[in-house]
Design an enzyme around this catalytic site. Structure first.
Site, PDB file in Angstrom:
ATOM      1  N   ARG A  18       0.800  -1.223   0.000  1.00 55.07           N
ATOM      2  CA  ARG A  18       0.000   0.000   0.000  1.00 55.07           C
ATOM      3  C   ARG A  18       0.836   1.277   0.000  1.00 55.07           C
ATOM      4  O   ARG A  18       0.286   2.375  -0.088  1.00 55.07           O
ATOM      5  CB  ARG A  18      -0.923   0.017   1.228  1.00 55.07           C
ATOM      6  CG  ARG A  18      -2.082  -0.950   1.152  1.00 55.07           C
ATOM      7  CD  ARG A  18      -3.129  -0.522   0.157  1.00 55.07           C
ATOM      8  NE  ARG A  18      -3.761   0.735   0.530  1.00 55.07           N
ATOM      9  CZ  ARG A  18      -4.849   0.841   1.296  1.00 55.07           C
ATOM     10  NH1 ARG A  18      -5.429  -0.267   1.780  1.00 55.07           N
ATOM     11  NH2 ARG A  18      -5.376   2.007   1.570  1.00 55.07           N
ATOM     12  N   HIS A  43      15.830 -10.416   5.007  1.00 51.49           N
ATOM     13  CA  HIS A  43      16.408 -10.913   3.757  1.00 51.49           C
ATOM     14  C   HIS A  43      16.144  -9.879   2.664  1.00 51.49           C
ATOM     15  O   HIS A  43      15.185 -10.005   1.903  1.00 51.49           O
ATOM     16  CB  HIS A  43      15.778 -12.257   3.400  1.00 51.49           C
ATOM     17  CG  HIS A  43      16.447 -12.959   2.252  1.00 51.49           C
ATOM     18  ND1 HIS A  43      16.551 -14.330   2.175  1.00 51.49           N
ATOM     19  CD2 HIS A  43      17.036 -12.487   1.122  1.00 51.49           C
ATOM     20  CE1 HIS A  43      17.165 -14.665   1.049  1.00 51.49           C
ATOM     21  NE2 HIS A  43      17.463 -13.552   0.388  1.00 51.49           N
ATOM     22  N   HIS A  50      10.277  -6.498  -0.449  1.00 51.83           N
ATOM     23  CA  HIS A  50       9.853  -6.543   0.959  1.00 51.83           C
ATOM     24  C   HIS A  50      10.837  -5.710   1.785  1.00 51.83           C
ATOM     25  O   HIS A  50      10.709  -4.496   1.812  1.00 51.83           O
ATOM     26  CB  HIS A  50       9.680  -7.980   1.468  1.00 51.83           C
ATOM     27  CG  HIS A  50      10.618  -8.989   0.891  1.00 51.83           C
ATOM     28  ND1 HIS A  50      11.981  -8.910   1.037  1.00 51.83           N
ATOM     29  CD2 HIS A  50      10.372 -10.117   0.175  1.00 51.83           C
ATOM     30  CE1 HIS A  50      12.549  -9.949   0.440  1.00 51.83           C
ATOM     31  NE2 HIS A  50      11.600 -10.698  -0.091  1.00 51.83           N
ATOM     32  N   GLU A  70      20.285 -12.038   5.881  1.00 47.83           N
ATOM     33  CA  GLU A  70      20.534 -13.124   4.947  1.00 47.83           C
ATOM     34  C   GLU A  70      20.308 -12.657   3.521  1.00 47.83           C
ATOM     35  O   GLU A  70      19.537 -11.732   3.266  1.00 47.83           O
ATOM     36  CB  GLU A  70      19.645 -14.332   5.264  1.00 47.83           C
ATOM     37  CG  GLU A  70      18.156 -14.084   5.170  1.00 47.83           C
ATOM     38  CD  GLU A  70      17.334 -15.313   5.529  1.00 47.83           C
ATOM     39  OE1 GLU A  70      17.813 -16.131   6.344  1.00 47.83           O
ATOM     40  OE2 GLU A  70      16.228 -15.453   4.986  1.00 47.83           O
ATOM     41  N   THR A 100      11.129 -17.261  -3.219  1.00 47.51           N
ATOM     42  CA  THR A 100      11.718 -17.520  -1.913  1.00 47.51           C
ATOM     43  C   THR A 100      12.920 -18.415  -2.130  1.00 47.51           C
ATOM     44  O   THR A 100      13.109 -18.961  -3.223  1.00 47.51           O
ATOM     45  CB  THR A 100      10.699 -18.179  -0.964  1.00 47.51           C
ATOM     46  OG1 THR A 100      11.268 -18.289   0.347  1.00 47.51           O
ATOM     47  CG2 THR A 100      10.287 -19.551  -1.458  1.00 47.51           C
ATOM     48  N   HIS A 190      13.277 -22.435   7.046  1.00 49.01           N
ATOM     49  CA  HIS A 190      12.434 -22.519   5.853  1.00 49.01           C
ATOM     50  C   HIS A 190      11.303 -23.511   6.105  1.00 49.01           C
ATOM     51  O   HIS A 190      11.513 -24.723   6.180  1.00 49.01           O
ATOM     52  CB  HIS A 190      13.198 -22.930   4.587  1.00 49.01           C
ATOM     53  CG  HIS A 190      12.522 -22.423   3.334  1.00 49.01           C
ATOM     54  ND1 HIS A 190      12.825 -21.209   2.758  1.00 49.01           N
ATOM     55  CD2 HIS A 190      11.527 -22.942   2.597  1.00 49.01           C
ATOM     56  CE1 HIS A 190      12.052 -21.024   1.691  1.00 49.01           C
ATOM     57  NE2 HIS A 190      11.254 -22.058   1.577  1.00 49.01           N
ATOM     58  N   ASP A 191      10.105 -22.970   6.235  1.00 49.02           N
ATOM     59  CA  ASP A 191       8.866 -23.741   6.420  1.00 49.02           C
ATOM     60  C   ASP A 191       8.776 -24.459   7.762  1.00 49.02           C
ATOM     61  O   ASP A 191       7.924 -25.337   7.933  1.00 49.02           O
ATOM     62  CB  ASP A 191       8.647 -24.734   5.280  1.00 49.02           C
ATOM     63  CG  ASP A 191       8.291 -24.035   3.966  1.00 49.02           C
ATOM     64  OD1 ASP A 191       7.969 -22.827   4.016  1.00 49.02           O
ATOM     65  OD2 ASP A 191       8.342 -24.681   2.907  1.00 49.02           O
ATOM     66  N   GLY A 213       9.778 -17.118   9.543  1.00 52.49           N
ATOM     67  CA  GLY A 213       9.065 -15.921   9.124  1.00 52.49           C
ATOM     68  C   GLY A 213       7.670 -16.201   8.631  1.00 52.49           C
ATOM     69  O   GLY A 213       6.682 -15.858   9.269  1.00 52.49           O
ATOM     70  N   HIS A 214       7.562 -16.865   7.490  1.00 53.48           N
ATOM     71  CA  HIS A 214       6.267 -17.009   6.815  1.00 53.48           C
ATOM     72  C   HIS A 214       5.225 -17.673   7.710  1.00 53.48           C
ATOM     73  O   HIS A 214       4.113 -17.151   7.891  1.00 53.48           O
ATOM     74  CB  HIS A 214       6.439 -17.802   5.526  1.00 53.48           C
ATOM     75  CG  HIS A 214       5.185 -17.922   4.719  1.00 53.48           C
ATOM     76  ND1 HIS A 214       4.667 -16.871   3.980  1.00 53.48           N
ATOM     77  CD2 HIS A 214       4.323 -18.954   4.553  1.00 53.48           C
ATOM     78  CE1 HIS A 214       3.557 -17.264   3.392  1.00 53.48           C
ATOM     79  NE2 HIS A 214       3.319 -18.518   3.728  1.00 53.48           N
TER      80      HIS A 214
END
Length: 238
Positions: A18, A43, A50, A70, A100, A190-191, A213-214
């Site tokens: 936004r 990252h 981002h 990273e 990613t 990661h995940d 993160g995600h």
């Protein structure tokens, strides 16, 4: 005890969608620290979709916990890390157009490059972690490059976890044991999620740090950010 470093890239994605500064990623990072995280991970990518380079600079001036940057060590990234001097840099071989991170380094094929980059960061007192797939030879290769730690790319573990945790973990356990033999610190990311995190650290308790993160930000939509950080901490403090 395994430390929790929260990757705040997804908070920056919402802001960037936004324009303006809502949500404020610096305030979010400080709140996450206050909620119990042991560190903040970012990252920054070249397209600034981002986290932006200016975010990294702003965060360094206010964070109280460990700061981990990273990314792919292209020259602009290297310059940023040398300017900011975080506690840790994690080297990730992602392409500029990658959605990613989707693979670790071939530390054997890229030994000369990684050795030179690692030496530059060591000159500034920055700990170097190398993002790798769970392959013992690549762990040994990271040691040969001068790395202090490896970060295991855990997407495969997370994808296979539901079908059988023990089988999903097996290559990661072998890689983690090789890291310990090599005298390397051990990170993972990661995940990783509330569903699969505890099993990983129960079986590999010498994991120094997980970067999440995600999944954490997705969970925060339902549970709230403070509660979510504490839920993840609870999975680590079993």
């Amino acid at each position: 005890m395994t430390k929790l470093s929260v990757n705040i890239n997804k908070i920056a994605v919402v802001r960037n969608s936004r324009g303006g500064n809502r949500p404020d990623v610096v305030r979010a990072a400080l709140d996450i620290e206050g909620f119990g995280a042991d560190g903040i991970t970012v990252h920054p990518r070249p397209d600034a979709r981002h986290i932006r380079y200016d975010d990294v600079r702003a965060l360094k001036s206010v964070l109280r916990t460990e700061f981990n940057i990273e990314g792919n060590p292209i020259e602009s990234f290297v310059d940023l890390v040398l300017e900011v001097v975080p506690a840790q840099v994690t080297l990730v071989p992602d392409a500029p157009d990658a959605i990613t991170s989707d693979a670790g380094w071939n530390t054997l094929a890229h030994r000369e490059f990684l050795t030179g980059i690692t030496a530059r960061f060591h000159e500034r007192g920055i700990r170097v972690s190398v993002f790798v797939d769970p392959v013992p030879e690549l762990i040994a290769g990271a040691k040969a490059c001068g790395a202090d730690r490896v970060e295991l790319y855990t997407e495969g573990y997370a994808r296979q976890y539901a079908a059988g945790p023990e089988k999903a973990l097996a290559p990661y356990l072998a890689a983690a044991e090789e890291a310990r033999r090599q005298g390397l610190g051990l990170n993972a990311g990661h995940d990783l999620s509330l569903e699969n995190l505890r099993y990983f650290v129960e079986r590999i308790p010498w994991t120094d740090e997980v970067s999440i993160g995600h999944a954490l930000i997705c969970d925060a939509l339902y549970y709230g950010l403070e509660n979510t950080v504490q839920l993840y901490r609870r999975e680590l403090n079993f």
